[in-house]
Design a protein around this motif. Structure first.
Motif, short mmCIF file in Angstrom:
data_model
loop_
_atom_site.label_atom_id
_atom_site.label_comp_id
_atom_site.label_asym_id
_atom_site.label_seq_id
_atom_site.Cartn_x
_atom_site.Cartn_y
_atom_site.Cartn_z
N GLN A 246 0.83 -1.20 0.00
CA GLN A 246 0.00 0.00 0.00
C GLN A 246 0.87 1.25 0.00
N ALA A 247 1.89 1.24 0.83
CA ALA A 247 2.81 2.39 0.88
C ALA A 247 3.53 2.56 -0.45
N ALA A 248 3.89 1.44 -1.07
CA ALA A 248 4.59 1.50 -2.36
C ALA A 248 3.70 2.09 -3.45
N LEU A 249 2.42 1.73 -3.43
CA LEU A 249 1.49 2.25 -4.43
C LEU A 249 1.28 3.75 -4.24
N GLU A 250 1.09 4.17 -3.01
CA GLU A 250 0.91 5.59 -2.73
C GLU A 250 2.13 6.39 -3.16
N LYS A 251 3.32 5.87 -2.90
CA LYS A 251 4.55 6.55 -3.28
C LYS A 251 4.70 6.62 -4.80
N ALA A 252 4.32 5.55 -5.48
CA ALA A 252 4.43 5.54 -6.94
C ALA A 252 3.53 6.61 -7.55
N HIS B 154 -11.65 14.69 -2.68
CA HIS B 154 -12.47 13.91 -3.63
C HIS B 154 -13.14 12.78 -2.86
N TRP B 155 -14.44 12.91 -2.66
CA TRP B 155 -15.11 12.01 -1.72
C TRP B 155 -15.17 10.57 -2.19
N SER B 156 -15.49 10.34 -3.46
CA SER B 156 -15.64 8.96 -3.92
C SER B 156 -14.31 8.41 -4.40
N SER B 157 -14.13 7.11 -4.19
CA SER B 157 -12.87 6.46 -4.54
C SER B 157 -12.73 6.30 -6.05
N ASN B 158 -11.61 6.75 -6.58
CA ASN B 158 -11.35 6.57 -8.01
C ASN B 158 -11.09 5.11 -8.36
N ALA B 159 -10.73 4.31 -7.39
CA ALA B 159 -10.52 2.89 -7.65
C ALA B 159 -11.84 2.17 -7.88
N LEU B 160 -12.92 2.71 -7.33
CA LEU B 160 -14.23 2.05 -7.39
C LEU B 160 -15.19 2.69 -8.39
N ARG B 161 -14.86 3.86 -8.89
CA ARG B 161 -15.79 4.56 -9.77
C ARG B 161 -15.94 3.79 -11.08
N ALA C 162 -6.29 3.15 -8.58
CA ALA C 162 -5.54 1.93 -8.86
C ALA C 162 -5.97 0.81 -7.94
N THR C 163 -5.85 -0.41 -8.43
CA THR C 163 -6.13 -1.62 -7.64
C THR C 163 -5.08 -2.66 -7.97
N SER C 164 -4.51 -3.27 -6.94
CA SER C 164 -3.50 -4.31 -7.12
C SER C 164 -3.97 -5.59 -6.45
N VAL C 165 -3.89 -6.71 -7.18
CA VAL C 165 -4.47 -7.97 -6.74
C VAL C 165 -3.45 -9.09 -6.85
N ASP C 166 -3.47 -10.01 -5.88
CA ASP C 166 -2.72 -11.25 -5.98
C ASP C 166 -3.58 -12.23 -6.79
N PRO C 167 -3.16 -12.60 -8.01
CA PRO C 167 -4.02 -13.44 -8.85
C PRO C 167 -4.22 -14.84 -8.32
N MET D 146 -4.55 -0.42 -2.85
CA MET D 146 -5.60 0.31 -3.57
C MET D 146 -5.36 1.81 -3.39
N TYR D 147 -5.50 2.55 -4.48
CA TYR D 147 -5.36 4.00 -4.42
C TYR D 147 -6.67 4.63 -4.88
N GLY D 148 -7.26 5.46 -4.01
CA GLY D 148 -8.56 6.03 -4.31
C GLY D 148 -8.57 7.48 -4.70
N GLY D 149 -7.45 8.19 -4.49
CA GLY D 149 -7.42 9.60 -4.82
C GLY D 149 -6.57 10.37 -3.83
N THR D 150 -6.61 11.67 -3.92
CA THR D 150 -5.76 12.50 -3.06
C THR D 150 -6.26 12.56 -1.62
N GLY D 151 -7.49 12.21 -1.37
CA GLY D 151 -8.04 12.21 -0.02
C GLY D 151 -9.51 12.56 -0.03
N LEU D 152 -10.24 12.12 1.00
CA LEU D 152 -11.69 12.34 1.04
C LEU D 152 -12.05 13.81 1.06
N ALA D 153 -11.20 14.63 1.66
CA ALA D 153 -11.51 16.05 1.73
C ALA D 153 -11.50 16.69 0.35
#
Length: 765
Positions: free
Chosen positions: A335-341, A390-397, A368-373, A381-388
């Motif tokens: 998760q930390a690696a995805l956020e940093k990327a 952008h409220w809805s998750s970009n990973a789920l839209r 973004a979404t990363s899965v172990d196949p 999972m990366y949903g956006g810059t933060g709820l404040a």
């Protein structure tokens, strides 16, 4: 002396003796009985009155016993937080108004239980819910300086916490005593003790033993030691004052008195070995820190977990009621690696404040979404810059199209259903198709002639499916979906993990270009199923969810075969070619073997990269969204550059994340079955190194009349697998046709954006 005189003389003698007699009989009447106020306070009357009051009190208590009903729990007693954890068990976040997690007695160490009993109510196991002797001991302990000890039983304190209020009134105390007797009759001692430990306030906004264990020692209650338990029960005396982090030296002395008294009482009760007692020292708690909330990506991860709970039948009201302990599949390091990327490869290059010279940067959203196949676990999972922001998750839209990342689904369906070209040749990676831009499809009742990226013609005119996938040739895949039949392709898409929504273009060739809506989780499901040799993978963010009153049935993350292993492995093989020789060259690395596909939708409103190694499937997407209206807008001009397609920022994020996520482990290679690749019609080829314009091309006509058998599988030899015409100055968008079909099947060309500096390689997405 006469008899009359004798009587008078006797009366005079009696009158002279009267003073001494009055002193002796003071307070008595003429009959020798008490006179005045003493008549009301004889010892017999006091004893009788006392006995009468006791009997009256007993009668009153008896009356109250039948009159007072055990009430429902008070509003705050049942409030709990939901606790969300990473896969390793560490706390990710807590939600809810009350920081409380109710535990069964089995999850509280026995010696910690005994510590509470030792200092709070030594007779708890044997009393009837109330204990007058305990009340007297509490008073004596307070006045003798041995520490303030309550006189109420544990049962009474539980009743006060759970059923009543904290007000100090005679009425409330009487109710407490009566209800305590009834509770003692109705509940087991273990349940009462657990209720008390779960409803008590410990300071640091912690209600209940579990929240207290986390707040003061950063561990779950089941891992508490006896000395840690002794400190937590000490806190109940004065939760704020007895917090070691803020206590004065004098208060620390009082803490020590109660702490040591707890352990000594345990020895007296036979619940703690005297020798061990001598080795126990005060366990200093950790410094206070705010309970983790929904900052950063936490809020988006909570959204994803709650959405999965709802899909499995848990209602929104049941989630908000609290009491859930939800462990996610999220790997903290990944998760930390995805956020940093995302930060390094995208956010650091944007200027969201410069609305004049960099206006597009305000519109950029990433998900973004990363899965172990192998397991279906969503590990990051990366949903956006933060709820404040952008409220809805970009990973789920699911309000954007996946573009050309859908093309592998078309190929998978063609392989799975043994589809053939218009001249009855089997569709394989080596099957030949006409790569001419804007070439009308053959065999469809709905006209469609998509333009390739930059209006480039591929081949002369024939190219293989492998080459068409490498360069994401729209005209080839538009014909392929007609050959495979759109209805079959949709079935394959649903089998692989996509969702059917309103507006899915089921019978239209345009579907080949990813014109339906999807989100990153769905596309991760598709590619994870391909990477898992065709076995259905349903990405799941929840590892486990526990609640004392409800049952959660987890998602079946890995299921049966969605498509055959041969079909899945063939697609994987083709997609490794896209990474090695095609539009996904940006992610090539000697550190791993990868397969993937780029995608960029009409007007560059979204850019996608979906790639996978044997260990990870990761989907990265960018969306153009106007912040105020949420209108979909172009990404062209992102970071001051040109077209922001799937092979630019999304691919760069994917590579940076994958390298970090796989660091320290040996990357595997795809274990692919021997798939039928097919035999190319013309194995020998020449390569045109310099594209020529459409006007000077030997293909003076870039289209073939509808119904011509030369549309695919032609016996004519292709002369080149590279573009045979140059870029037009105002190039349309990659990944799908710039000719958007209207409901009647006709096409209209959208406005062309001004020429910009491209960020992508000269290939189609």
């Amino acid at each position: 002396m006469g008899r009359a005189e004798a009587r008078k003389a006797q009366q005079r003698r009696g009158a002279r003796r009267a003073p001494s007699g009055r002193a002796k009989d003071k307070g008595k009447g003429s009959a020798g009985k008490p006179a005045g106020i003493r008549r009301f306070f004889t010892w017999k009357k006091i004893l009788g009155a006392s006995l009468g009051m006791v009997l009256l009190g007993m009668a009153a208590l008896l009356g109250l016993y039948f009159y007072v009903e055990k009430p429902d729990a008070n509003a705050e007693a049942t409030l709990q937080s939901n606790v969300y954890k990473y896969a390793d068990g560490s706390i990710l976040a807590r939600t809810g108004k009350m920081n409380r997690e109710i535990l069964p007695i089995e999850k509280i160490p026995v010696d910690v239980q005994e510590a509470f009993i030792a200092i709070e109510n030594k007779s708890f196991r044997t009393d009837q819910g109330i204990d007058f002797k305990g009340l007297a001991r509490g008073v004596w302990a307070t006045v003798s300086g041995k520490g303030k000890a309550g006189g109420s039983t544990i049962t009474q304190q539980y009743v006060k916490n759970f059923y009543l209020s904290q007000e100090q009134t005679v009425t409330r105390k009487l109710k407490e005593m009566v209800i305590s007797i009834k509770v003692d009759q109705d509940m087991s001692k273990d349940d009462i003790l657990a209720g008390y430990m779960n409803t008590s306030y410990y300071g640091r906004s912690a209600y209940g033993i579990q929240a207290a264990a986390q707040a003061y020692y950063g561990i779950d209650a089941e891992k508490l030691t006896v000395e840690q338990g002794a400190y937590l029960v000490t806190l109940l005396q004065a939760p704020s004052d007895y917090d070691w982090a803020v206590a004065s030296e004098k208060t620390k002395g009082l803490i020590g008195v109660r702490f040591n008294g707890t352990l000594d009482n345990m020895v007296d009760m036979g619940k703690l070995d005297a020798a061990k007692r001598k080795t126990l020292v005060f366990p200093e708690p950790i410094k206070p820190k705010p309970a983790p909330g929904q900052e950063g990506q936490n809020g988006y991860l909570i959204q994803a977990a709650d959405a999965e709970l709802k899909r499995q039948g848990i209602t929104d009201a049941q989630i908000k009621a609290g009491g859930w302990t939800i462990t996610l599949n999220i790997d903290k390091k990944k998760q930390a690696a995805l956020e940093k990327a995302v930060l390094d490869e995208l956010e650091s290059k944007l200027d969201r404040k410069d609305t004049k010279s960099r206006p597009v940067d305000q519109n950029v959203q990433a998900g973004a979404t990363s899965v172990d196949p192998k397991t279906g676990a969503i590990v990051a999972m990366y949903g956006g810059t933060g709820l404040a922001e952008h409220w809805s998750s970009n990973a789920l839209r699911s309000d954007y199209q996946p573009g050309s990342t859908f093309k592998p689904v078309v190929l998978a369906s063609a392989l799975e259903n043994k589809a053939t070209t218009q001249d009855s040749k089997p569709i394989t990676p080596n099957a030949l198709y006409d790569g001419t831009s804007k070439r009308p499809v053959v065999g469809s009742n709905i006209p469609f002639n998509p333009q390739n990226q930059d209006d480039i013609n591929y081949g002369d005119p024939m190219i293989t499916v492998q080459e068409a996938t490498n360069s994401s040739v729209n005209s080839v895949y538009a014909q392929m979906i007609v050959d495979a039949k759109p209805v079959n392709v949709k079935k394959t898409a649903l089998a692989l993990g996509m969702k059917s929504r309103d507006g899915w273009p089921e019978d239209r060739p345009a579907m080949s270009l990813g014109t339906m809506n999807a989100n990153t989780v769905e596309m991760a499901a598709v590619y994870a199923t391909l990477g898992n040799h065709g076995k259905k993978v349903t990405p799941t963010v929840i590892k486990s969810a526990e609640h004392k009153d409800r049952t959660f049935t987890p998602v079946e993350a890995v299921g049966a075969q969605a498509i055959s292993r041969e079909s899945a492995d063939t697609v994987t093989k083709v997609l490794t070619g896209v990474v090695n020789d095609g539009s996904a060259k940006a992610v090539r690395s000697s550190a791993y073997e990868a397969a993937g596909k780029t995608g960029t939708t009409e007007s560059n409103m979204s850019g996608w990269f979906t790639g996978y190694t044997p260990e990870l499937v990761t989907v990265v997407a960018m969306f153009g969204e106007e912040p105020v209206t949420a209108r979909q807008v172009t990404l062209t001009g992102t970071a001051g550059g040109g077209r922001a397609g799937g092979s630019s920022f999304p691919a760069e994020i994917w590579k940076a994340y994958t390298l970090a996520a796989l660091k320290g482990q040996t990357a595997g290679r795809f274990d692919l079955s021997e798939a039928e690749m097919g035999t190319p019609a013309a194995p020998s080829r020449t390569t045109s190194s310099t594209p020529t314009s459409t006007a000077t091309s030997t293909q003076s006509s870039s289209t073939t009349p509808t119904g011509s058998s030369s549309s695919s599988g032609s016996t004519g030899r292709p002369q080149s697998h590279t573009p045979t015409n140059g870029q037009t100055p105002n190039s349309p968008n990659p990944g799908q046709s710039s000719n958007k079909p209207d409901p009647t099947g006709n096409t209209t060309k959208p406005p062309t954006p001004p020429p910009t500096k491209t960020l992508d390689p000269p290939v189609t997405e």
